[in-house]
Design an enzyme around this catalytic site. Structure first.
Site, PDB file in Angstrom:
ATOM      1  N   ASN A 299       1.500  -1.576   2.176  1.00 44.34           N
ATOM      2  CA  ASN A 299       2.300  -2.247   1.152  1.00 44.34           C
ATOM      3  C   ASN A 299       2.420  -1.384  -0.095  1.00 44.34           C
ATOM      4  OD1 ASN A 299       3.888  -4.279   0.047  1.00 44.34           O
ATOM      5  ND2 ASN A 299       2.144  -5.456  -0.711  1.00 44.34           N
ATOM      6  N   ASN A 300       2.634  -0.108   0.127  1.00 46.81           N
ATOM      7  CA  ASN A 300       2.771   0.840  -0.968  1.00 46.81           C
ATOM      8  C   ASN A 300       3.488   2.078  -0.437  1.00 46.81           C
ATOM      9  OD1 ASN A 300       2.525   1.995  -3.494  1.00 46.81           O
ATOM     10  ND2 ASN A 300       0.333   1.566  -3.669  1.00 46.81           N
TER      11      ASN A 300
ATOM     12  N   HIS B 276       8.091   4.336   2.101  1.00 46.57           N
ATOM     13  CA  HIS B 276       7.351   3.127   1.723  1.00 46.57           C
ATOM     14  C   HIS B 276       6.772   2.531   3.004  1.00 46.57           C
ATOM     15  CE1 HIS B 276       6.380  -0.329  -0.898  1.00 46.57           C
ATOM     16  NE2 HIS B 276       6.487  -1.007   0.227  1.00 46.57           N
ATOM     17  N   CYS B 277       5.441   2.459   3.059  1.00 47.13           N
ATOM     18  CA  CYS B 277       4.765   2.004   4.278  1.00 47.13           C
ATOM     19  C   CYS B 277       4.387   0.529   4.155  1.00 47.13           C
ATOM     20  CB  CYS B 277       3.511   2.840   4.526  1.00 47.13           C
ATOM     21  SG  CYS B 277       2.575   2.313   5.981  1.00 47.13           S
ATOM     22  N   PRO B 278       4.893  -0.329   5.044  1.00 42.54           N
ATOM     23  CA  PRO B 278       4.541  -1.755   4.953  1.00 42.54           C
ATOM     24  C   PRO B 278       3.084  -2.036   5.302  1.00 42.54           C
ATOM     25  CG  PRO B 278       5.811  -1.331   6.942  1.00 42.54           C
ATOM     26  CD  PRO B 278       5.830  -0.053   6.154  1.00 42.54           C
TER      27      PRO B 278
END
Length: 413
Positions: free
Chosen positions: A133-134, A128-130
């Site tokens: 945001n997905n 999950h990549c901040p």
């Protein structure tokens, strides 16, 4: 607005709320600052209407910005692809090889994992990549990796423009004395009359944008190489951890079996084509996958079930051998640990020498797990779950049947 909807694919309009997060805000701010300053400095340094070179430079600059935003927004809004709620395999017998997700009330398809942030089971989940945001997964892996490639290239081009602008504008404004250097920002450059003035604020803004562009080039460029390693091996970071635990299980029990990672097709080019295609749509439907000739669709899911059942007899513990203060990027734990810090919103946990942890996943340099707390720590509300440097712990093998613990030699970085 119609052009935006034509370029970006929304499943639902509520996806726009993903922009209201610190990750996209910072990422888009960096893109906006670097792009705006590069355009303004291009006008000062290399006016595009004077020469062919200036026109090419300006067009390339706009092209970088468009491509970066296109891939960034697609990585965010197209999303990784989610397993339908309540999903079951067509062949009911296959459900015995799959894990059941209580949140989604369905089975997890091969290579899918449940994301606590998205609250859905994600197809071929990597992380999950901040910044978007997905999750990064099956459908948006190519867009995400393309963004990681284009952003450093665009920032490097912008950094070159910033450096040349400062050089050409300061060249005639600097005078050297015997013991001093004088910079007269009010002096006009003799070569030509600039369209826009280059004042002290402009110099400060250009210098700031230069640092931002160089930092982005290095940081995002490293993330690109990490993702390319994932792609050419056709192995996500989660699957790499499952493989590590599989080899540990085989070594501990001395079963003599050979573990073959099922999704590595044996060729880097074939693995590459699973993600990058001419149509932009990755190979496969996110449920069934091409596998190694020695494996089948459920090879990895069966291994996960073995590892889950193995916890009833034997749990893998880690003992803390170095203190860790919970910093996001600890410089004192080595250069690789500093540079390869997990790009995630998940917290770090403080470690004290002698403490015990249970690791649930990890990378080559970092691990994620739960800390075993004493009664006093529990009352004090000490954080129990998060990331910590791998070099701060050593593996312990705990046999619950015999109630004994043995230590292995600490893995050196």
């Amino acid at each position: 607005m119609s052009f935006l909807f034509a370029v970006i694919k929304f499943e639902n309009l509520h996806e726009v709320k993903r922009l209201c997060h610190w990750g996209p805000v910072i990422a888009l701010s960096v893109i906006a600052i670097c792009s705006t300053m590069a355009v303004l400095d291009s006008i000062i340094w290399y006016w595009p209407l004077d020469t062919t070179g200036g026109s090419v430079n300006f067009i390339m600059l706009i092209n970088w910005t468009v491509l970066i935003l296109y891939n960034y927004f697609n990585a965010m809004f197209v999303g990784p692809g989610y397993i339908p709620l309540g999903w079951k395999p067509e062949n009911s017998q296959e459900s015995t090889y799959l894990q059941f997700c209580r949140v989604c009330q369905g089975y997890k398809a091969p290579r899918s994992h449940h994301c606590r942030k998205c609250n859905r089971c994600v197809m071929k989940m990597d992380h999950h990549c901040p910044w978007i945001n997905n999750c990064c997964g099956h459908l948006n892996h190519a867009y995400f990796t393309s963004f990681l490639l284009l952003a450093p290239l665009g920032c490097f081009h912008a950094a070159f423009i910033f450096a040349m602008t400062m050089y050409t504008q300061l060249y005639d404004r600097i005078s050297f004395g015997w013991s001093s250097v004088k910079i007269d920002m009010s002096a006009v450059k003799r070569m030509h009359h600039p369209i826009m003035p280059f004042s002290v604020p402009a110099f400060a803004a250009t210098l700031f944008a230069l640092g931002l562009a160089l930092g982005t080039t290095i940081a995002v460029g490293m993330l690109f190489f990490i993702q390319m390693k994932v792609i050419i091996r056709n192995k996500t970071s989660i699957e790499a951890w499952i493989e590590e635990k599989a080899r540990d299980r085989i070594q501990y029990y001395q079963t003599g079996e050979e573990f073959v990672f099922p999704y590595d097709l044996g060729s880097r080019w074939e693995n590459f084509k699973q993600v990058f295609t001419w149509s932009g749509v990755p190979e496969g439907d996110g449920v069934e996958w091409p596998v190694h000739e020695k494996c089948h669709q459920h090879t990895l899911t069966i291994e996960q079930l073995k590892q889950k059942a193995d916890k009833r007899v034997r749990s893998i513990q880690y003992r803390v051998v170095q203190d860790y203060n919970g910093a996001c990027c600890p410089i004192g734990k080595g250069l690789c640990t500093f540079l390869r810090t997990p790009c995630t919103e998940e917290p770090r946990i403080r470690l004290t020498r002698g403490e015990t942890l249970f690791a649930t996943r990890g990378t080559k340099w970092w691990m994620y797990g739960d800390k075993v707390l004493s009664g006093e720590q529990t009352k004090a509300g000490v954080r129990t779950r998060g990331w910590f440097p791998r070099k701060c712990v050593e593996k312990c093998l705990y046999d619950t049947a015999n109630n004994t613990t043995t230590s292995e030699e600490k893995k050196e970085n």
